[in-house]
Design an enzyme around this catalytic site. Structure first.
Site, PDB file in Angstrom:
ATOM      1  N   CYS A   1       2.380  10.592 -11.392  1.00 16.41           N
ATOM      2  CA  CYS A   1       3.190  10.281 -10.205  1.00 16.41           C
ATOM      3  C   CYS A   1       4.459   9.626 -10.743  1.00 16.41           C
ATOM      4  O   CYS A   1       4.741   9.723 -11.943  1.00 16.41           O
ATOM      5  CB  CYS A   1       2.425   9.428  -9.188  1.00 16.41           C
ATOM      6  SG  CYS A   1       2.042   7.749  -9.691  1.00 16.41           S
TER       7      CYS A   1
ATOM      8  N   HIS B   1     -12.351   3.205 -27.222  1.00 17.87           N
ATOM      9  CA  HIS B   1     -13.154   2.195 -26.512  1.00 17.87           C
ATOM     10  C   HIS B   1     -13.615   2.637 -25.123  1.00 17.87           C
ATOM     11  O   HIS B   1     -14.681   2.255 -24.677  1.00 17.87           O
ATOM     12  CB  HIS B   1     -12.350   0.892 -26.337  1.00 17.87           C
ATOM     13  CG  HIS B   1     -12.214   0.104 -27.606  1.00 17.87           C
ATOM     14  ND1 HIS B   1     -11.637  -1.144 -27.649  1.00 17.87           N
ATOM     15  CD2 HIS B   1     -12.581   0.388 -28.883  1.00 17.87           C
ATOM     16  CE1 HIS B   1     -11.656  -1.602 -28.891  1.00 17.87           C
ATOM     17  NE2 HIS B   1     -12.213  -0.685 -29.669  1.00 17.87           N
TER      18      HIS B   1
HETATM   19  C1  RB5 Z   1       6.693   8.625  -4.874  1.00 16.21           C
HETATM   20  O1  RB5 Z   1       7.964   8.487  -4.397  1.00 16.21           O
HETATM   21  C2  RB5 Z   1       6.244   7.420  -5.685  1.00 16.21           C
HETATM   22  O2  RB5 Z   1       6.085   6.322  -4.871  1.00 16.21           O
HETATM   23  C3  RB5 Z   1       4.971   7.746  -6.416  1.00 16.21           C
HETATM   24  O3  RB5 Z   1       5.173   8.857  -7.222  1.00 16.21           O
HETATM   25  C4  RB5 Z   1       4.384   6.710  -7.352  1.00 16.21           C
HETATM   26  O4  RB5 Z   1       5.323   6.246  -8.262  1.00 16.21           O
HETATM   27  C5  RB5 Z   1       3.602   5.609  -6.756  1.00 16.21           C
HETATM   28  O5  RB5 Z   1       2.875   4.883  -7.437  1.00 16.21           O
END
Ligand code: RB5
Length: 141
Positions: A64, A97
């Site tokens: 993300c 680990h």
């Molecule tokens: C998305 O905009 C962003 O909030 C997500 O990818 C992430 O970084 C959240 O933890």
């Protein structure tokens, strides 16, 4: 060993680069998405975790924007040891680990080359077992 990949939109570009690396090295992989501009790390993280928890001989990679949100999502699923990796040392110890089964990265914070080096480091190391086994088992009790 098969790689299973998933990301939200914040991790989409890095996920595509990781796929290029896997293809170049003839690794088998499956991409669970996303492929859209507005997606949720919670949705794709849970999809990834559910798939890994029922697949043998597979390693998950979740991305993300920061690696944080998707790490929260995957680690809610029983049997999942999702490691947010931000250094080579993390990559090494996540294998030795923790025997992590999902690696998480931040697509807006990490370069492709450093992430590839971290994945490579994880793959080159072995789980030490021994005293670490009981700790891992305890997580799911
Ligand atoms: C998305 O905009 C962003 O909030 C997500 O990818 C992430 O970084 C959240 O933890």
């Amino acid at each position: 060993m098969k790689f299973i990949l998933a990301s939200d939109h914040g991790g989409y570009e890095l996920k595509q680069k990781i796929k290029e690396f896997l293809e170049l090295n003839n690794y088998e992989y499956e991409d669970l998405g996303c492929n859209s501009e507005n997606s949720s790390y919670a949705e794709y993280g849970k999809k990834l975790a559910n798939k890994i928890s029922t697949s043998k001989n597979s390693l998950g990679i979740g991305v993300c924007g920061t690696g944080l949100g998707i790490s929260f999502a995957v680690n809610r699923v029983k049997g999942i040891r999702g490691a947010r990796i931000t250094s080579i040392e993390d990559a090494k110890l996540a294998k030795i680990h923790n025997n992590a089964n999902i690696l998480l990265f931040g697509g807006r914070q990490q370069s492709t080359s450093e992430v590839i080096e971290m994945i490579d480091t994880f793959l080159k190391n072995e789980f030490e077992g021994g005293r670490h086994n009981s700790r891992i088992e305890e997580l799911d009790k």
